[in-house]
Motif scaffolding. Structure first.
Motif, mmCIF file in Angstrom:
data_model
loop_
_atom_site.group_PDB
_atom_site.id
_atom_site.type_symbol
_atom_site.label_atom_id
_atom_site.label_comp_id
_atom_site.label_asym_id
_atom_site.label_seq_id
_atom_site.Cartn_x
_atom_site.Cartn_y
_atom_site.Cartn_z
ATOM 1 N N LYS A 1 8.721 -6.318 6.717
ATOM 2 C CA LYS A 1 8.760 -6.830 5.347
ATOM 3 C C LYS A 1 7.666 -6.205 4.500
ATOM 4 C CE LYS A 1 8.816 -11.192 2.797
ATOM 5 N NZ LYS A 1 8.742 -12.687 2.923
ATOM 6 N N GLN A 2 6.487 -6.030 5.082
ATOM 7 C CA GLN A 2 5.369 -5.436 4.350
ATOM 8 C C GLN A 2 5.592 -3.952 4.073
ATOM 9 O OE1 GLN A 2 1.884 -6.306 6.681
ATOM 10 N NE2 GLN A 2 2.162 -8.531 6.521
ATOM 11 N N LEU A 3 6.200 -3.235 5.031
ATOM 12 C CA LEU A 3 6.440 -1.811 4.828
ATOM 13 C C LEU A 3 7.393 -1.543 3.685
ATOM 14 C CD1 LEU A 3 6.678 -0.531 8.519
ATOM 15 C CD2 LEU A 3 4.781 -0.242 6.921
ATOM 16 N N GLY A 4 8.264 -2.488 3.389
ATOM 17 C CA GLY A 4 9.200 -2.311 2.285
ATOM 18 C C GLY A 4 8.770 -2.974 1.003
ATOM 19 N N SER A 5 7.574 -3.517 0.944
ATOM 20 C CA SER A 5 7.094 -4.213 -0.247
ATOM 21 C C SER A 5 6.683 -3.236 -1.338
ATOM 22 C CB SER A 5 5.908 -5.102 0.116
ATOM 23 O OG SER A 5 4.812 -4.310 0.545
ATOM 24 N N PRO A 6 6.733 -3.666 -2.617
ATOM 25 C CA PRO A 6 6.312 -2.786 -3.727
ATOM 26 C C PRO A 6 4.855 -2.339 -3.621
ATOM 27 C CG PRO A 6 7.570 -4.653 -4.547
ATOM 28 C CD PRO A 6 7.302 -4.931 -3.104
ATOM 29 N N SER A 7 3.984 -3.217 -3.111
ATOM 30 C CA SER A 7 2.572 -2.839 -3.005
ATOM 31 C C SER A 7 2.378 -1.688 -2.022
ATOM 32 C CB SER A 7 1.738 -4.045 -2.559
ATOM 33 O OG SER A 7 2.153 -4.494 -1.281
#
Length: 671
Positions: A441-447
């Motif tokens: 989920k974090q790898l695909g986040s805008p940030s």
């Protein structure tokens, strides 16, 4: 009248009588002191005449051409021989150095041991020039130790410099053998003595040159720096004649120096160019007498050099990181070639044999996650080569969709002997999705996208190593899901794709981890391999739960007890910490920091010989340590399949590749 007589008497007693008495004594004192001074002068003249007579004994030498006495080793005891000299011309010639000692002792020099350097023929020929340029060599191998501002070294200073190096070694022998030497010298001719002395001095020079093989190279480089400093000063620019001379000398030194790093690589005329430049620099020192301007220029040069070094280091780091991220043309060609061949196979030929062994808990199972076909092949080949019973070893290779067909084709064409291979596609793990895995989920986040693709922004992290694409690949994170990938296995040996196996690893499966989940080699030999290197201890969540000085351990060769993993819910621990690090405040990207947290107090330390690291960044790893290691790890940017790899380590990796293979030849992959 009586009063006047009394006054006269008092005047005589108080004034005239003392004057008369003092004048008489003063005359007596002057006479005696003048006599003593005269006697001393006569004695000095006689001593000097005797010294000149002894000097004149030397053939073909005069007082005007003799600049330095012959190098003789002597001690205080040897001065007694002066009393017995005078009858033999040969004895007088051997006592030249002793007479010189008397002269130095009169001037205040009380060294007990002296070594005076011999005068070279070349210095005699250029005596007039040396008077203009007082800088002269003491020894070819010690010239670089001269200070830039030094412009005068007399014969006594030369003797001091040499005696400081050799006196301690020679004084004992000289005092013990002086009587024997005197007897031998009394029967030898001056030419024989001079020859022996020159042989000793030449031997000392050769010894110094052996100790410092780049002494003259350093001196030439120092001369270039001094010349460039003088050339930039106003006083030099106002002297066109000297400017032309200095530029010419600089070109001569540059041609003589070339690319030499040792004195033996210098041009034959380098010494002549060095002496000529030294004379020119002596002129420059007379012209440029403003020390403040010279110091200011040197500071500016140092500052400029430091700034250039900083820029070059930054560029080197950037280019190294860029090279580490890129895929060589051959490694890009290989999977394409293999993929094409794989899909030409019939379905019956696309399966691996011995698939019934994949879940047998009595065998030795390896987990290998990689998208590099050649690297995975080296890991498997090196492991099977050193296995005592290859038929009991099973390799579980997990790769991405892009390289899945190529990886299968390689091991179908190149089966690892009797060992079993399984190749899986990570896309087939349907349970691994963003709703289950926080890291996905974090790898695909805008940030995260902003962090990687807008790196030029001021608020982005300047450390390029955290922007390596491997941190975006889920293949780098599935090591935390081993029980889910291998639900029926009890123990798995995890291997990175940048390792080489050099010994049989069977003993690791029978190792008792004493209730721990992870068996790994600790890396706390250096301070930067402790927890505070990887975790942000300014954050209270980290500082309250972990020790900043705790010893880190290495990913790359790890024994995982999957039963303990399940019992202690290691995957759940990993997920909880990943959620807390959603803004990357606990650690930066990567798998080692969350691994240190997840397996905190759950790691069993293995012996260091099982796993040696550093071959991808450290050129100083001991060869002995590499040879005795069971697994060597090319962790770092200098991977063995890249051109920037460390050459002396590359052979350990290339020996497990057959470069005559048709696919490697077609893709132009060479050692």
């Amino acid at each position: 009248m009586r009063v006047r007589n009394l006054v006269v008497v008092l005047l005589f007693v108080t004034v005239i009588a003392p004057v008369v008495l003092y004048t008489d004594r003063l005359a007596t004192f002057k006479t005696s002191s003048s006599t003593d001074e005269f006697n001393e002068d006569v004695t000095t003249i006689q001593a000097l005449n005797g010294h000149n007579q002894r000097l004149n004994v030397l053939p073909q030498e005069s007082s005007t051409t003799l600049k330095e006495p012959i190098g003789i080793v002597y001690s205080e005891n040897s001065t007694k021989s002066l009393q017995n000299s005078g009858s033999s011309a040969q004895q007088r010639s051997t006592n030249i150095a002793l007479s010189t000692q008397d002269l130095h002792l009169e001037s205040g020099d009380h060294k007990s041991t002296r070594v005076l350097s011999a005068t070279s023929v070349e210095e005699n020929q250029h005596h007039d020039q040396s008077q203009k340029n007082p800088i002269r060599e003491v020894n070819d191998a010690t010239n670089e130790e001269k200070e830039i501002g030094e412009d005068t070294i007399d014969a006594d200073d030369k003797a001091d410099q040499l005696s400081e190096k050799h006196a301690d070694q020679l004084s004992d022998n000289a005092s013990q053998n002086m009587e024997t030497k005197r007897e031998q010298q009394s029967t030898e001719t001056p030419s024989k003595i001079d020859k022996k002395v020159r042989i000793k001095i030449d031997a000392g020079k050769q010894k110094d040159q052996t100790a410092m093989p780049d002494a003259r190279v350093r001196q030439l480089k120092d001369q270039l720096i001094r010349a460039k400093v003088y050339l930039s000063l106003p006083a030099t620019r106002n002297n066109p004649h000297f400017t032309r001379e200095l530029r010419g000398r600089i070109k001569e030194i540059q041609r003589a120096l070339g690319d030499a790093s040792k004195d033996s690589e210098l041009a034959r005329n380098a010494y002549e160019k060095l002496k000529a430049m030294e004379q020119t620099l002596a002129k420059g020192k007379q012209i440029n007498d403003d020390c403040a301007a010279i110091a200011k220029k040197l500071r500016a040069m140092i500052h400029s050099s430091e700034e250039q070094l900083r820029v070059h280091k930054k560029q080197t780091l950037f280019l190294t990181q860029l090279t580490a991220k890129t895929l060589p043309k051959g490694l890009h060609c290989l999977p394409l070639r293999l993929t094409t061949e794989y899909y030409t196979l019939s379905s019956s030929r696309q399966h691996f044999p011995n698939q019934e062994k994949l879940e047998d808990t009595h065998l030795y199972h390896y987990a290998l996650f990689s998208d590099n076909v050649l690297a995975a092949a080296v890991v498997v080949n090196s492991t099977v080569t050193h296995a005592k019973d290859p038929s009991k070893h099973v390799f579980h290779v997990v790769t991405d969709r892009l390289n899945y067909a190529a990886m299968r084709m390689w091991f179908l064409v190149n089966p690892p002997g009797k060992a079993t291979v399984q190749v899986q596609n990570i896309e087939e793990f349907t349970w691994l999705n963003s709703s289950y895995s926080p890291v996905l989920k974090q790898l695909g986040s805008p940030s995260m996208i902003d962090y990687y693709f807008r790196a030029h922004r001021a608020n982005s992290d300047v450390n390029l190593k955290y922007r390596n694409p491997k941190y975006l690949s889920i293949l780098n994170h599935i090591r935390f899901y081993l029980p889910e990938i291998f639900p029926k296995l009890n123990k798995v040996l995890f291997l990175d794709d940048d390792v080489v196996v050099q010994k049989d690893l069977t003993a690791l499966w029978s190792l008792d981890l004493k209730g721990n989940v992870n068996g790994a080699v600790e890396t706390c030999g250096e301070s930067f391999h402790r927890f505070d290197r990887y975790l942000n201890f300014s954050n209270p969540l980290i500082s309250k739960n972990f020790d900043p000085h705790a010893c880190g351990w290495a990913y790359g060769m790890n024994v995982f007890d999957l039963e303990e993993w399940k019992r202690q819910n290691i995957t759940g621990v990993y997920h909880s910490w990943q959620k807390l690090n959603h803004d990357r405040q606990l650690w930066k990207l990567g798998t080692l920091p969350p691994g240190l947290i997840t397996f905190w107090k759950r790691t069993y330390p293995l012996h260091r010989h099982w796993h040696v690291l550093g071959l991808g960044y450290n050129p100083s790893v001991s060869q002995k340590e590499i040879e005795r290691a069971a697994v060597i790890h090319y962790n770092g940017n200098l991977k063995p399949w890249l051109e920037i790899s460390i050459p002396k380590y590359r052979n350990y990796w290339t020996r497990y590749i057959d470069y005559d293979h048709i696919y490697l030849r077609e893709c132009n992959i060479n050692p």
